[in-house]
Design a protein around this motif. Structure first.
Motif: not given
Lengths: 115, 112
Positions: A26-33, A98-102, B98-109
């Protein structure tokens, strides 16, 4: 808040069939996918990503995805699936400007490939 | 290869207990994240951190807190566990872009 939609929740295919999984955001700005994959019992791993440039990106294991900006879509494709592609697939988006890294993730698509 | 490890694969706790989930990454990443994964809902962001001692709320922070005293370690805390916090918890890290994220195996709680 931004949202990511994956329209196919559960897909069942036979080996050698072609695959296309839909993803819209939905985001209308620049995205990474991104597309991530989670094989049974394994952790999430990156399948492919798009930051800029050629909107057709290729990833691991023969997967590719096409970014269509006008449709806010980033669909995942594979010409011929294998039994080993059985997994859950997640589309994810980050807001580059936006720099939102999440990442915001879609709800996932469970792919079952029958031999 | 980036490695993200989580302290437990499976955890069973009682309602009202304080629960600590630990995550460690070995790539000197600035950014760390906690998600929960539930069937049909995908991954939802609980908290994230850009730097040591810094934290930001994600989309579902209620009932959780975090701690980041060292760059490589990011802890998720359930102050008083409830049954609706039964889930798979995933930790991730990423570098300065801040883009590509690396994940752990997870904890099933499981909270009973």
């Amino acid at each position: 808040a931004q949202s990511v939609s994956q329209h196919n929740h559960h897909v069942i295919l036979s080996e050698a069939a072609s695959l296309e999984l839909g993803c819209n955001y939905s985001y209308g700005g620049t995205v990474n996918l991104f597309w991530y994959v989670q094989y049974p019992g394994q952790h999430l791993q990156l399948l492919l990503k798009y930051f800029s440039g050629d909107p057709l990106v290729k990833g691991i294991k023969g997967f590719e995805a096409e970014f269509i900006k006008s449709k806010f879509s980033f669909n995942l494709r594979k010409p011929s699936v294998q039994w080993s592609d059985t997994a859950e697939y997640f589309c994810a988006v980050s807001e580059w400007d936006t720099g939102r890294r999440a990442l915001t993730f879609g709800s996932g698509t469970r792919l079952q490939v029958q031999p | 290869d980036v490695k993200v490890t989580q302290s437990s694969r499976y955890l069973v706790k009682r309602t009202g207990e304080k629960v600590f989930l630990e995550c460690v990454q070995d790539m000197d990443h600035e950014n760390m994240f906690w998600y929960r994964q539930d069937p049909g809902l995908g991954l939802r962001l609980i908290y994230f951190s850009y730097d040591v001692k810094m934290k930001e709320k994600g989309d579902i922070p209620e009932g959780y807190s975090v701690s980041r005293e060292k760059k490589e370690r990011f802890s998720l805390i359930l102050e008083s566990a409830s049954t609706n916090q039964t889930s798979m918890y995933l930790c991730a890290s990423s570098g300065p872009t801040g883009d590509e994220q690396y994940f752990g195996p997870g904890t099933r709680l499981t909270v009973t």
